[in-house]
Design a protein around this motif. Structure first.
Motif, mmCIF file in Angstrom:
data_model
loop_
_atom_site.group_PDB
_atom_site.id
_atom_site.type_symbol
_atom_site.label_atom_id
_atom_site.label_comp_id
_atom_site.label_asym_id
_atom_site.label_seq_id
_atom_site.Cartn_x
_atom_site.Cartn_y
_atom_site.Cartn_z
ATOM 1 N N ASP A 109 -26.064 68.262 -49.451
ATOM 2 C CA ASP A 109 -26.542 69.614 -49.837
ATOM 3 C C ASP A 109 -25.465 70.421 -50.689
ATOM 4 O O ASP A 109 -25.313 71.635 -50.402
ATOM 5 N N ASN A 110 -24.693 69.828 -51.500
ATOM 6 C CA ASN A 110 -23.681 70.241 -52.107
ATOM 7 C C ASN A 110 -23.990 70.752 -53.591
ATOM 8 O O ASN A 110 -25.115 70.377 -54.013
ATOM 9 N N GLN B 257 -27.731 71.557 -57.960
ATOM 10 C CA GLN B 257 -27.664 71.508 -56.637
ATOM 11 C C GLN B 257 -28.372 70.503 -55.959
ATOM 12 O O GLN B 257 -29.304 69.821 -56.585
#
Length: 205
Positions: free
Chosen positions: A158-159, A173
């Motif tokens: 989720d970086n 994203q």
């Protein structure tokens, strides 16, 4: 078309800039090493998901006959521009790799840069491998790479990643669906034009 979606539209024209750290010469060296290890000496190679044609261009420069297939017309437009400049004999085809057609067989097939990760249905993966088997000469190699679940879940996860140049700002994203085992990449670009920035977005799975 199943699990394949049309992507790399506006992104196509900035893809090479954002992939500038990829050394296609080293990729070609590695692929040739795999040929040697397996006593394979191909003359005609098919590149599935060829993108902007950088790998095709590199291999054509080494004397191979290259065919590139990609679903994105915009990516192929960039590839054909490179071909006109360096290797006009490269054949590019705008096709879905889950249903591609050739006029004959080839000696080797490659599918690089995690292209197979974009196919999210098992039946579509089977179709790709069946087509590869159909168009690959006896003894030919199918070479591909994949992002592992570990990378998709724990490294990309989720970086958020970004690139900030003077004329292009790029935000990437990531989100990972643990139940489905599928990553979603939301790409946002701000491109400078005459002092103003135009935004466009793409979703990749």
């Amino acid at each position: 078309m199943g699990g394949v979606i049309i992507i790399y539209s506006n992104f196509a024209f900035y893809y090479d800039r954002l992939m500038k750290d990829v050394d296609y010469s080293k990729w070609a060296d590695y692929i040739e090493e795999l040929f040697k290890r397996n006593n394979s000496g191909p003359s005609m190679i098919l590149d599935l998901g060829c993108g902007t044609g950088s790998f095709c261009t590199e291999m054509a420069g080494r004397g191979y006959e290259m065919i590139g297939i990609d679903l994105s017309p915009e990516m192929l437009s960039c590839a054909k521009t490179k071909a006109l400049e360096k290797n006009p004999d490269i054949l590019y085809l705008n096709q879905d790799i889950t249903s591609f057609e050739l006029y004959g067989t080839v000696d080797a097939i490659v599918c690089l840069m995690d292209s197979l990760n974009y196919i999210t249905y098992k039946n579509d993966i089977k179709r790709v491998f069946n087509l590869v088997n159909n168009y690959l000469n006896p003894g030919g190699l199918f070479i591909f790479d994949l992002n592992s679940r570990y990378k998709l879940e724990h490294i990309l996860g989720d970086n958020v990643f970004y690139s900030n140049d003077s004329d292009v700002v790029y935000i990437w994203q990531n989100s990972f669906d643990k139940t489905k085992g599928i990553s979603r990449f939301d790409l946002t670009f701000f491109v400078e034009n005459a002092g103003l920035y135009k935004r466009f977005d793409e979703e990749h799975y």
